[in-house]
Design a protein around this motif. Structure first.
Motif, PDB file in Angstrom:
ATOM      1  N   GLN A   1       0.817  -1.214   0.000  1.00 44.08           N
ATOM      2  CA  GLN A   1       0.000   0.000   0.000  1.00 44.08           C
ATOM      3  C   GLN A   1       0.854   1.269   0.000  1.00 44.08           C
ATOM      4  OE1 GLN A   1      -3.165   0.463  -0.509  1.00 44.08           O
ATOM      5  NE2 GLN A   1      -3.511  -1.736  -0.705  1.00 44.08           N
ATOM      6  N   LEU A   2       1.992   1.209   0.676  1.00 50.03           N
ATOM      7  CA  LEU A   2       2.840   2.407   0.795  1.00 50.03           C
ATOM      8  C   LEU A   2       3.383   2.835  -0.565  1.00 50.03           C
ATOM      9  CD1 LEU A   2       3.904   4.310   3.004  1.00 50.03           C
ATOM     10  CD2 LEU A   2       5.958   2.922   3.126  1.00 50.03           C
ATOM     11  N   GLN A   3       3.528   1.877  -1.473  1.00 51.21           N
ATOM     12  CA  GLN A   3       4.067   2.219  -2.799  1.00 51.21           C
ATOM     13  C   GLN A   3       3.033   2.863  -3.705  1.00 51.21           C
ATOM     14  OE1 GLN A   3       6.007  -1.405  -4.487  1.00 51.21           O
ATOM     15  NE2 GLN A   3       5.634  -2.105  -2.415  1.00 51.21           N
ATOM     16  N   GLN A   4       1.760   2.790  -3.309  1.00 50.43           N
ATOM     17  CA  GLN A   4       0.715   3.226  -4.230  1.00 50.43           C
ATOM     18  C   GLN A   4       0.682   4.733  -4.443  1.00 50.43           C
ATOM     19  OE1 GLN A   4      -1.002   0.747  -5.786  1.00 50.43           O
ATOM     20  NE2 GLN A   4       0.363  -0.545  -4.586  1.00 50.43           N
ATOM     21  N   ARG A   5       1.236   5.491  -3.509  1.00 49.41           N
ATOM     22  CA  ARG A   5       1.124   6.945  -3.595  1.00 49.41           C
ATOM     23  C   ARG A   5       2.457   7.603  -3.242  1.00 49.41           C
ATOM     24  NH1 ARG A   5      -4.834   7.903  -0.885  1.00 49.41           N
ATOM     25  NH2 ARG A   5      -5.867   6.348  -2.179  1.00 49.41           N
ATOM     26  N   PRO A   6       2.624   8.881  -3.644  1.00 51.54           N
ATOM     27  CA  PRO A   6       3.828   9.601  -3.216  1.00 51.54           C
ATOM     28  C   PRO A   6       3.925   9.600  -1.690  1.00 51.54           C
ATOM     29  CG  PRO A   6       2.548  10.909  -4.768  1.00 51.54           C
ATOM     30  CD  PRO A   6       1.733   9.701  -4.460  1.00 51.54           C
ATOM     31  N   LEU A   7       5.147   9.672  -1.157  1.00 55.15           N
ATOM     32  CA  LEU A   7       5.339   9.556   0.293  1.00 55.15           C
ATOM     33  C   LEU A   7       4.949  10.823   1.060  1.00 55.15           C
ATOM     34  CD1 LEU A   7       8.625   7.484   0.548  1.00 55.15           C
ATOM     35  CD2 LEU A   7       6.302   6.759   1.067  1.00 55.15           C
ATOM     36  N   VAL A   8       4.644  11.887   0.337  1.00 49.23           N
ATOM     37  CA  VAL A   8       4.104  13.088   0.987  1.00 49.23           C
ATOM     38  C   VAL A   8       2.878  13.519   0.176  1.00 49.23           C
ATOM     39  CG1 VAL A   8       6.187  13.983   2.092  1.00 49.23           C
ATOM     40  CG2 VAL A   8       5.770  14.499  -0.301  1.00 49.23           C
ATOM     41  N   PRO A   9       1.905  14.177   0.836  1.00 44.89           N
ATOM     42  CA  PRO A   9       0.721  14.640   0.095  1.00 44.89           C
ATOM     43  C   PRO A   9       1.107  15.812  -0.805  1.00 44.89           C
ATOM     44  CG  PRO A   9       0.550  15.238   2.417  1.00 44.89           C
ATOM     45  CD  PRO A   9       1.802  14.452   2.273  1.00 44.89           C
ATOM     46  N   THR A  10       1.449  15.510  -2.058  1.00 44.02           N
ATOM     47  CA  THR A  10       2.022  16.534  -2.939  1.00 44.02           C
ATOM     48  C   THR A  10       1.040  17.638  -3.298  1.00 44.02           C
ATOM     49  OG1 THR A  10       1.464  15.076  -4.766  1.00 44.02           O
ATOM     50  CG2 THR A  10       3.735  15.039  -4.012  1.00 44.02           C
ATOM     51  N   GLY A  11      -0.268  17.360  -3.176  1.00 45.26           N
ATOM     52  CA  GLY A  11      -1.235  18.372  -3.560  1.00 45.26           C
ATOM     53  C   GLY A  11      -1.656  19.284  -2.415  1.00 45.26           C
ATOM     54  N   ASP A  12      -1.119  19.041  -1.222  1.00 43.16           N
ATOM     55  CA  ASP A  12      -1.543  19.832  -0.065  1.00 43.16           C
ATOM     56  C   ASP A  12      -0.756  21.133  -0.015  1.00 43.16           C
ATOM     57  OD1 ASP A  12      -1.968  20.786   2.677  1.00 43.16           O
ATOM     58  OD2 ASP A  12      -2.985  18.877   2.941  1.00 43.16           O
TER      59      ASP A  12
END
Lengths: 412, 191
Positions: A388-399
């Motif tokens: 699951q950790l690989q599914q998204r960037p490690l920081v909320p890039t859109g915040d």
């Protein structure tokens, strides 16, 4: 956000490499656990069939790892409410932690379908050789403690947790794509009532799954003990993961000593909160000294379990507390992670101390399966988490608050 | 006419007023933090930074966090906890022993809440009064306000002061050093 930024913060390849060994360890230990069903357990009068021991140990592992998943959900909602910089850098780890909840729901099924009569006296009073007085008390609680209602409640907890997990992860994903500012408010608006739901559902879950092992006993602070304990488990786990990530690209360029300082302070607060609840329960029951209440502690403060009961306040509270007072330690990611890992181990020992004495009527005994089970479920859990950790960037890039959280002179 | 004389450039004065230190001014936080680090690395210890808002790295750079306050608070807490516990022990087990619910006279669980509260109380007192003792507040007069543009410290400027009482302080050399720090200007601060 552009895919370039998403790529910049993609999980390091080591996360993917962790998946297979974790899965193998989980599977091998699960096989060991299943093999244990066909072996006799205990000696003499305490001998129990393998299937009974299997579910006793399974409950231990299941409650421990569910605690990490659900604790991640609580912490995620906490950071949406507080909006601290520390929350910004751990959010993706928390979100991946919450997304393991469907796995825990699947792992709950064997317990729900086959396990209940083997571990809960109130399901099967005759099988447990309950005294007449016990049967009378159990019967008076039938309105709450009956199998259909127990199952309905358990599935309601999972529905609430997975529902909250789903919307928060969905919006967080959308935020990556659109950078829409309104989503921050949206997530916060769900997280406020969500924390209330979290505390109530964890309270009832701990009463059903753990407290009802001794159907005659009750403690009103028991639920809060699990709220604090599960948050502490999850937070310790997250700090260990953050340290591991801080050693690797891309997070080594994001995480600063002040981030770990903030995490360390909150860890200290959770350690104190757990100790506060744990001692409050002990003090009140010890002071009251009523037969129906004190029995629970008599099982746990005498003989071998008594030694565990002495070790808990020292290793689960006093030593981490004193170490976490140090500013230098909190700013040192590797030392902080070592303390967090030790706390995670103590979380498990605390759970053993709460659950296992009940099965042995206070006698100091543990099965090898009690140690195999958390490794089995933990291996599966970690593999699922790494996936699951690989599914998204490690920081909320859109915040929009991310830049401030990552700045060298940023706030907390 | 002596007032007029005083307005002449400082170099011409017969008696120089004692010097509090040298002050460099900066217009951005990055430069002042870098300057503070350099000054600390150069061996200066009596240094202080002034900025319109708290900059954690600046405190870090001048070694501000190495104060004795944490140890004072720790001692305060330990003294509070011990006195809280011993007071209850003395009252309940020595001076006025009463059998409560058949429990031992020295029943530690019952003593814990007050021990905890006393720990917090004494640690808090130690923190407040220790802080005041170490930073010398309240302080009605401070020499840095003699510097002409120091009022900008509450607006948009950042200042770094190396005090004259620093053992490494030497007017000529320190002035030369501070002029290498990328500062807008370096001025004398009189006591």
């Amino acid at each position: 956000m552009s895919t370039a930024v998403e790529k910049t913060f993609a999980a390091p390849p080591e996360v993917a490499r962790l998946q297979r060994p974790a899965l193998i360890v989980g599977a091998v230990f699960l096989l060991l656990l299943v093999a244990g069903i066909f072996l006799p357990h205990g000696t003499g009068q305490n001998q129990v069939p393998g299937i009974t021991q299997f579910f006793r140990s399974y409950l231990l592992g299941f409650v421990f790892w569910t605690g990490v998943s659900v604790g991640c959900l609580g912490l995620l909602m906490l950071q949406h409410n507080i909006r601290g910089a520390w929350g910004m850098v751990i959010r993706r780890v928390l979100e991946a932690g919450t997304r393991t909840l469907p796995l825990m729901l699947v792992l709950f099924l064997p317990l729900a379908i086959f396990g209940l009569p083997h571990i809960y006296e109130w399901v099967n009073p005759q099988g447990f050789h309950a005294t007449e007085r016990s049967i009378e008390i159990i019967n008076s609680k039938r309105g709450y403690l009956n199998v259909p209602f127990f199952l309905i409640r358990s599935f309601i907890y999972f529905a609430l947790w997975i529902g909250l997990m789903y919307v928060l992860n969905l919006w967080s994903r959308e935020q990556d794509r659109t950078s829409e500012h309104g989503l921050i408010k949206k997530m916060q608006r769900v997280s406020g009532p969500g924390l209330g739901i979290f505390i109530l559902s964890v309270t009832f879950a701990s009463i059903d799954w753990v407290m009802s092992l001794e159907p005659e006993w009750f403690s009103t602070i028991f639920g809060l003990l699990f709220v604090a304990g599960w948050n502490l488990s999850a937070f310790s786990f997250v700090i260990v993961v953050m340290f591991w990530l801080s050693e690797r690209r891309p997070m080594n360029e994001v995480l600063l000593p002040r981030h770990f300082h903030d995490l360390g302070k909150l860890l200290l607060a959770f350690v104190m909160l757990w100790a506060y609840f744990a001692f409050s329960q002990y003090l009140i029951i010890w002071a009251g000294n009523l037969p129906e209440e004190i029995k629970w502690y008599l099982y746990r403060t005498r003989g071998g379990w008594g030694w565990v009961g002495i070790l808990l306040p020292i290793l689960h509270f006093a030593i981490p507390f004193l170490m976490l007072l140090s500013r230098d330690l909190k700013r040192n990611a590797s030392k902080l992670a070592a303390v967090a890992l030790a706390i995670l181990v103590m979380r498990f020992i605390d759970l053993v101390w709460i659950i296992v004495p009940e099965f042995h009527k206070g006698a100091f005994a543990m099965s090898w399966m009690d140690v195999v089970s958390p490794v089995a479920i933990g291996g599966l859990w970690l593999a699922y988490f790494a996936w699951q950790l690989q599914q998204r960037p490690l920081v909320p890039t859109g915040d929009s608050r991310l830049a401030e959280a990552m700045e060298e002179h940023g706030g907390h | 006419m002596s007032e007029v004389k005083d307005l002449k450039p400082r170099e011409d004065r017969l008696v120089k007023p004692p010097l509090y230190g040298l002050m460099a001014s900066f217009d951005n936080p990055t430069d002042v933090v870098a300057a503070a680090r350099e000054a600390y690395d150069a061996g200066y210890r009596k240094i202080n930074g002034y900025s319109p808002y708290p900059i954690e790295e600046l405190s870090e750079a001048i070694g501000f966090h190495r104060t004795r306050l944490p140890i004072i608070v720790l001692i305060g807490g330990i003294v509070g906890g011990l006195s809280g516990y011993l007071m209850q022990y003395w009252v309940a087990a020595v001076n006025y022993p009463i059998n409560v619910g058949g429990k031992p006279l020295h029943s530690w669980p019952a003593f814990m809440p007050i021990t905890f509260e006393m720990t917090v109380l004494f640690a808090a007192f130690a923190a407040v009064f220790g802080m005041l003792a170490l930073n010398g507040l309240p302080m009605p007069y401070h020499p840095v306000f003699n510097a002409p543009s120091f009022d900008l410290a509450s607006r948009d400027h950042f200042f770094l002061v190396i005090e004259a009482k620093d053992p490494k302080f030497d007017y000529e050399e320190t002035l030369r050093f501070m002029n290498t720090l990328n500062a807008n200007e370096v001025v004398d601060v009189e006591v």
